[in-house]
Every structure is written in C-alpha cells, then in structure tokens.
Enzyme design. Structure first.
Site, PDB file in Angstrom:
ATOM      1  N   HIS A 107       0.727  -1.373  -0.043  1.00 46.43           N
ATOM      2  CA  HIS A 107      -0.002  -0.061   0.143  1.00 46.43           C
ATOM      3  C   HIS A 107       0.917   1.363  -0.096  1.00 46.43           C
ATOM      4  CE1 HIS A 107      -2.183   3.194   2.003  1.00 46.43           C
ATOM      5  NE2 HIS A 107      -3.282   2.674   1.322  1.00 46.43           N
ATOM      6  N   CYS A 485      -3.052  -1.616 -16.011  1.00 46.76           N
ATOM      7  CA  CYS A 485      -3.049  -0.667 -15.087  1.00 46.76           C
ATOM      8  C   CYS A 485      -2.319  -1.147 -13.870  1.00 46.76           C
ATOM      9  CB  CYS A 485      -4.692  -0.127 -14.751  1.00 46.76           C
ATOM     10  SG  CYS A 485      -5.420  -1.591 -14.202  1.00 46.76           S
TER      11      CYS A 485
HETATM   12  C1  PEP Z   1      -3.445  -4.797  -9.995  1.00 49.20           C
HETATM   13  O1  PEP Z   1      -3.939  -5.932  -9.313  1.00 49.20           O
HETATM   14  O2  PEP Z   1      -2.344  -4.856 -10.953  1.00 49.20           O
HETATM   15  C2  PEP Z   1      -4.352  -3.654  -9.814  1.00 49.20           C
HETATM   16  C3  PEP Z   1      -3.940  -2.761 -10.705  1.00 49.20           C
HETATM   17  O3  PEP Z   1      -5.175  -3.608  -8.973  1.00 49.20           O
HETATM   18  P1  PEP Z   1      -4.777  -3.486  -7.317  1.00 49.20           P
HETATM   19  O4  PEP Z   1      -3.328  -2.827  -7.309  1.00 49.20           O
HETATM   20  O5  PEP Z   1      -5.552  -2.306  -6.846  1.00 49.20           O
HETATM   21  O6  PEP Z   1      -4.913  -4.814  -6.765  1.00 49.20           O
END
Ligand code: PEP
Ligand code: MG
Length: 535
Positions: A107, A485
C-alpha cells in the site's frame, strides 16, 4: 533539443538518446551526493526504493500527527510498520514515507508513487515502538520529532537533514515529450483516485484515467461509519438504506475528479478489497467492550459485541484470495448498484455543467464471464438505463483463469485492463505484500530471478498469459480495448512488451506518465530498428 534545432540529430535519434531515468531524475529532488562524501555520512538503515525522490522531515508515527504538525508548518516524515488506506491523509501531509515492512506493490509504495511522495519501504532494521514514540536501528534511537532524510532513489535512510536539490523542469522537457507523443502508438493514461492525482496526471500529459480505485472513498471518516452500517446490516433493506446515505458522498468525489478529466476517458473500478478491511480490528473492539462494561453502558456493550461478531464472521484465512472484488458484487449487488448510481449521477451533473467525458466502469477480480453477466444485469445496467447514461463496461484481467478464458469474458466486456500486480501474485503464488522482504533478494542474488517481477513484467509467465488473453479477447471481440493498470504500466521495459503484444494503452501513476510517454515512443523506435546508444 538544441542538436535537433541545429540539424545534428533527427527527432528519432534524439529521443533514442534520452533514457527513462533521465526523465525520472528530473522530476524528483535528489540527495546531494557530494555533501555525503565530503562529510563521510553513512546511512542509518536501508529499505526498498519504493518511490523516488529525497525528503527530509521530523519523524511522526501516525497520520493524524502528520496532519497536525504539517498544519503548524512542520515538515514531517511518516514512519509506520506498514500503512493502510486510513493513513493516506498522512501521506499528503508528509514529505515522505518510511515503513519497516512491505514490498514494492504494498500500500505505502503504490500510494507514494501515485502522489509523487518519496518512500522507503520494508526497512526491516527499523524497529518501531509506537508506545514510546520512537524507532530504533541497532543502538540508535530516533524519537518522534527527530529529523531524518530518506532517499527514495536508493532506499537509504539518514539521520538529520541532508541537503537536496530540485530541478525546475525546462521547456525542453515538455517539447521532448510532445515529440514522443507524435511517435508512440500506445495511449498513456494514469492511475488516479483523487482530483489532485488527476490534475498532476493531466499536467504530465495523461490522456485519461485508466484506473480510478474507489475504495478510499469509503474510508473517509464520515463515510466509514455509514459503510460500516452497510456491512453490519442484518438484511438487504437495511443495507440499501445505509447505501442510500452514502451515494451523495461518493457522487461528490466522482464529480470532483470528472471535472478535472473533462473530455477524456475515465475508468472507474468498482469496489475491490475484502469487506473486513473496513471494520475495526478485534483487539481494539475488545478493549472498547471492556471500557463500556466498566462504565456500565450495556447498550454500547451490546452494539460492540455485535460488531465483534461480524468482524469474526468476515475474517478470512487468505483475504487476498477471499471475498473481494466482483465476489462482493455478486453476493451484495446493491454495493455495485450504489456505486454505479453515484458514478452516473455525477456524470449527469457534469453534463449539466456543459462538460462531458467518456465513462468506463470496470469490474475487478473476474475469473468467469458469468460474474460479469450477473453484476451487469443485477447492479450496473438497470441503473445506467434508468438514468439514461452510456458507459463502457469492462473488466480487470488480473486472475489467471480470466486470461485463459478471455474469449468468453471478452463477449461480456467492452474493455480489458490487465491488473498485473495481482496477476503476477497469482502466477507466481508470491504474496505481493511480502515477497520483497522475504526471499526476493535471495532469488535475485542466486540468479533464480533476473529482476523483481512486481516491478517489471515477467514476459515468460505473466507475459504469456497476457498474450493468450489478448489473442482470445480480440478474436472474440474485435472492438475490445485493452490496457494495463498494474504497476508495470509505468515500467519502460514492460511498456515495450505491452506495445509489442498489441495493447491499446498503458496506465501509470501520475509521476510516471512522462516516462511512459517516452517509453511508448522508444518501443516504436526499437521496432523500427533505430539505434539506441549505450552509455
Ligand atoms: C492490479 O492488481 O494490478 C491492480 C491494478 O489492482 P490493485 O493493485 O488495486 O489490486
Ligand atoms: Mg488488483
């Protein structure tokens, strides 16, 4: 740029001479290395270089203190074992973040990169004692209020203030990136979930938001209480009532971001984390129950005991693989429905202001096309229809099975966005929050892995899955738009791979947007055989 003007280099040759690190180096303050050498200063501790830049400030151990001290004009560094979404207000108030646990996609790392704050994470020698308001590294004690400097380029932590230098961005920086834009084929969007992030992203040339994570909207203090009512609700009626209270708050947040992104694509991801993250932890609850009992407040005891029961019911052995993402949407469609309503109402409000954008609603953690079918029918489409709003509906591709069944999924989706953080976690079965501090260094030292796969794509494994998903997805739905993403979307080597396998865009944290623009142009130049000089 001078050499182009003087006809000594073509635009392509000039772009090939600029490395991604040159761009990154310009964006963040750096520690004055000469000062360190001259004074013979050695670092106090070392962690992972999670978010670039150098920062100096007084140590604080919680987000609220960070905000309080910052309001008084103090520069602070937030020091935590690890951070949670409730700490984000402290990130904004701090110059930088230091954690003793966590990896490159934990995080603290993701948020710090997103908002451009320097961060060192997983500095395991740092032993924090929250009660004494100090941390120790060996025999050295650093108390709350003491000054430290962190270097997010190297992961080093220093006692006291180390001078830094921030470069002003020259006009040529922007001219060069415009040249890159003329060449690149990949679109570049940003991961942004606040208006501030969105503004930075847009200034750096993002062509939209590729990932708007919505969970932090539920964590702001006044909403958390309402959302806890949603989770605690005894039946659907109670749950819907609580959600109704929440919608105006969510709508306001969406509208603020939509205004910044006027005219562009905005991909809003529906709720992703496990529900229990929004409930208090059992130890705190037990303490409160004891207090209430001592005061003889039986009503409060009863209420807290019910909360504790729900917390225990929601506890999971493996929350990362648990009741989260679309699984929450399937069991509680009214949550996705409420979010869709807030999104659609904000969008209509924007239109009333005479502005527009391209709305995309994204479903996380999908493993089977029927999940999409279900939540579209039960939660998303009825609201869009009722309000007369058009939105593309797509899915994250972040579960291995989603890659393998991408043809079926593509028939239910207008777009795919690769969530390579979770996809890497699932492909390797490496916990994304722990791996860098446990065995990644050994794997790198012993030559088992060549690089940290959470920072740069593993072409052979994760990349193969992506190729399967692209092929199957496009075959089944030729209009399918495909992006990425995960954090890899801001990594130059991974961006080249995304270009080669035919993705339409990458989405990176705002401060990595300029690098992504350059890297996307480099991918085209390499494909064309333009020579890249070695330094
Ligand atoms: C991912 O898992 O790559 C993603 C973009 O979602 P998060 O990082 O919020 O799990
Ligand atoms: Mg994910």
């Amino acid at each position: 740029m001078d050499m182009i003007r003087e006809g000594l280099l073509t635009k392509e040759e000039a772009l090939a001479r600029v490395k991604p690190e040159h761009i990154t180096g310009l964006l963040y303050p750096r520690i004055d290395e000469k000062y360190l050498r001259e004074k013979g200063i050695k670092p106090l501790a070392k962690g992972l270089n999670a978010s670039p830049g150098a920062a100096t400030g007084r140590v604080v151990f919680d987000a609220d203190t960070a905000v309080k001290w910052a309001e008084k004009g103090e520069k602070v560094i937030l020091v935590r074992e690890e951070t949670k979404p409730d700490d984000v207000h402290g990130f904004y108030a701090s110059q930088g973040i230091l954690t003793s646990r966590g990896g490159m996609t934990s995080h603290a790392s993701v948020v710090a990169r997103a908002i451009g704050k320097p961060a060192v994470v997983g500095a395991e020698e740092v032993r924090i004692d929250y009660d004494r308001r100090e941390f120790r590294v060996g025999n050295v004690a650093v108390r709350e209020g003491d000054v430290i400097t962190i270097d997010g380029f190297t992961g080093e932590v220093y006692l006291g203030e180390i001078p830094t230098a921030k470069t002003e961005l020259p006009r040529e920086f922007f001219d060069l990136l415009e040249m890159a834009d003329e060449i690149r084929r990949l679109g570049v969007r940003a991961n942004a979930d606040t208006p501030e992030d969105a503004r930075i992203a847009r200034e750096f040339g993002a062509e939209g938001i590729g990932l708007l994570r919505t969970e932090r909207m539920f964590r702001k203090p006044e909403r958390l209480q309402i959302f806890q009512k949603v989770i605690m609700a005894r039946d659907q009626r109670e749950r819907r009532e609580a959600l109704r209270e929440l919608i105006p708050h969510l709508k306001r947040d969406f509208l603020d971001i939509f205004r910044v992104m006027e005219g562009l694509k905005v991909t809003v991801r529906l709720f992703d984390p496990p529900l229990h993250e929004f409930l208090p932890n059992p130890e705190d609850l037990l303490e409160k129950i004891c207090d209430a009992r001592m005061k003889g407040d039986e009503e409060e005891v009863g209420r807290l005991e019910y909360v504790l029961k729900r917390v225990r019911e929601l506890k999971e052995a493996n929350p990362m693989m648990g009741h989260r993402g679309v699984r929450v949407g399937v069991t509680n469609p009214e949550i996705y429905e409420a979010q869709t309503r807030a999104i659609a109402e904000a969008y209509l409000e924007l239109r009333k202001e005479g502005k527009d954008l391209h709305l995309q609603i994204m479903i996380p953690q999908v493993c089977d096309y029927r999940e999409i079918e279900y939540v579209k029918k039960k939660a998303i489409e009825p609201v869009l229809k009722e309000l007369g709003v058009n939105a593309a509906i797509g899915t994250m591709i972040e579960v291995v099975r989603a890659c393998l069944t991408a043809d079926k999924i593509a028939r239910e989706a207008d777009f795919f966005s690769f969530g390579t953080n979770d996809l890497t976690q699932g492909t390797f079965t490496f916990s994304r929050d722990d791996v860098e501090n446990k065995f990644m260094a050994d794997y790198l030292d012993k030559g088992i892995l060549d690089f940290d796969v959470f920072q740069s794509l593993d072409f052979e494994g994760v990349g193969e899955l992506m190729k399967i998903a692209v092929r199957k997805g496009k075959e089944a739905n030729p209009n399918l738009e495909i992006g990425i993403c995960g954090e890899h979307g801001g990594d130059p080597r991974s961006i080249e791979f995304c270009h080669l396998i035919g993705l339409d865009y990458v989405s990176a944290s705002p401060y990595r947007v300029p690098v992504a623009r350059l890297a996307a142009a480099h991918a085209v130049l390499r494909e064309k055989g333009v020579e890249f000089p070695e330094y």
